[in-house]
Design an enzyme around this catalytic site. Structure first.
Site, short mmCIF file in Angstrom:
data_model
loop_
_atom_site.label_atom_id
_atom_site.label_comp_id
_atom_site.label_asym_id
_atom_site.label_seq_id
_atom_site.Cartn_x
_atom_site.Cartn_y
_atom_site.Cartn_z
N CYS A 121 -27.28 -8.33 23.64
CA CYS A 121 -28.20 -7.87 22.60
C CYS A 121 -29.14 -9.04 22.29
O CYS A 121 -28.66 -10.14 21.98
CB CYS A 121 -27.38 -7.51 21.37
N CYS B 278 -35.49 -6.05 24.17
CA CYS B 278 -34.32 -5.45 23.52
C CYS B 278 -33.56 -4.74 24.62
O CYS B 278 -34.19 -4.03 25.44
CB CYS B 278 -34.78 -4.46 22.45
N1 DGL Z 1 -29.89 -3.98 21.98
C1 DGL Z 1 -30.27 -4.70 20.80
C2 DGL Z 1 -31.23 -5.84 21.18
O1 DGL Z 1 -31.28 -6.18 22.34
C3 DGL Z 1 -30.76 -3.75 19.79
C4 DGL Z 1 -31.05 -4.37 18.50
C5 DGL Z 1 -30.78 -3.54 17.31
O2 DGL Z 1 -29.64 -3.09 17.14
O3 DGL Z 1 -31.70 -3.42 16.53
O4 DGL Z 1 -31.91 -6.44 20.38
#
Ligand code: DGL
Length: 262
Positions: free
Chosen positions: A73, A183
């Site tokens: 993430c 993301c």
């Molecule tokens: N997959 C997460 C990232 O790479 C999502 C972020 C979120 O939960 O807002 O930032």
């Protein structure tokens, strides 16, 4: 120890884009994936809270004997990995928006970057952009609402198309030729984004680079699993387990999502 699993966590489904690349490169590794969908999205949360959540996820994976943690993430990586590395001995891999290759490959010298608020406002991103993208204009945009739609099973919906157009079209007016998906949820949207950008814009994510980095670190630490059979993979979700299952079904690999109270 080398047969212990790799632990991967994300605020939900996004880290599956990283899981995919890791399993492709390291098919013999056992993997535990934690979709912390209950706390999604992380993107608008304050840094302290992102650290607290990341600690909880890391503790869960360590209790399950993980030999290495991948923070799949960007928001948790940019805000919490420094803390995690200071407090845990296990190797911790972080994801990073692929600004460096995008800046290197850009001919127009204008790069688009779609990410969460938490990532775009992080010090780490600022430093990375300063270091690797000097002389290149970075057009940033918060992908507000995209993670929510994916987490709620609305990846292909008119709401998604509208939001993507709203975020990506103005970048085209700036003449970007690279679009960084900052993301881990967003690579699921690559085809939809390509319909907006056309072929003239290269869409870049960091999945393959993270998988390669995972292999390098496992090798360095003597932790590569030498088994010849395909690794076992376990997927936990603390909310909307059916949405996780639906996503896993797209991989056609008989993967099972398990609900946990966590
Ligand atoms: N997959 C997460 C990232 O790479 C999502 C972020 C979120 O939960 O807002 O930032």
């Amino acid at each position: 120890m080398s047969q212990n699993p790799i632990g991967i966590f994300d605020s939900g489904l996004g880290g599956l884009t990283i899981y995919n690349e890791i399993h492709k490169l390291l098919p013999h590794e056992n993997i535990i994936y934690l979709a912390d969908s209950k706390n999604a999205p992380y993107g608008g949360k304050p840094k302290e809270q992102i650290i607290e959540i990341s600690v909880k996820n890391t503790e869960f994976l360590l209790k399950n004997h993980c030999k290495l943690i991948v923070v799949a993430c960007n928001t948790a990586s940019t805000n919490a990995v420094k803390y995690l590395r200071e407090h845990y001995e296990v190797p911790i891999i972080r994801v990073q928006p692929a600004i460096k290759p995008a800046a290197l490959n850009s001919k127009t010298k204008v790069v688009g970057m779609l990410a969460t608020k938490g990532t775009l406002e992080s010090e780490l991103l600022f430093e990375t952009a300063q270091r690797f993208a000097s002389g290149v204009k970075v057009v940033e945009r918060v992908g507000e609402g995209l993670v929510d739609l994916i987490e709620n099973g609305k990846m292909e919906s008119s709401e998604m198309t509208q939001l993507l157009k709203k975020y990506v079209e103005p970048m085209l007016d700036h003449n970007i030729d690279q679009l960084v998906l900052g993301c881990t949820h967003y690579p699921f949207l690559t085809e939809q984004i390509r319909e907006i950008t056309g072929e003239g814009v290269q869409i870049v994510d960091s999945g393959e680079a993270i998988a390669r980095q995972t292999r390098v670190i496992l090798d360095q630490e003597g932790l590569l699993n030498e088994d010849q059979k395909e690794g076992e993979r376990v997927f936990y979700s603390n909310k909307n387990v059916q949405v996780l299952q639906d996503m896993l079904d797209l991989f056609h690999d008989n993967l099972i999502a398990t609900a946990i109270d966590f």
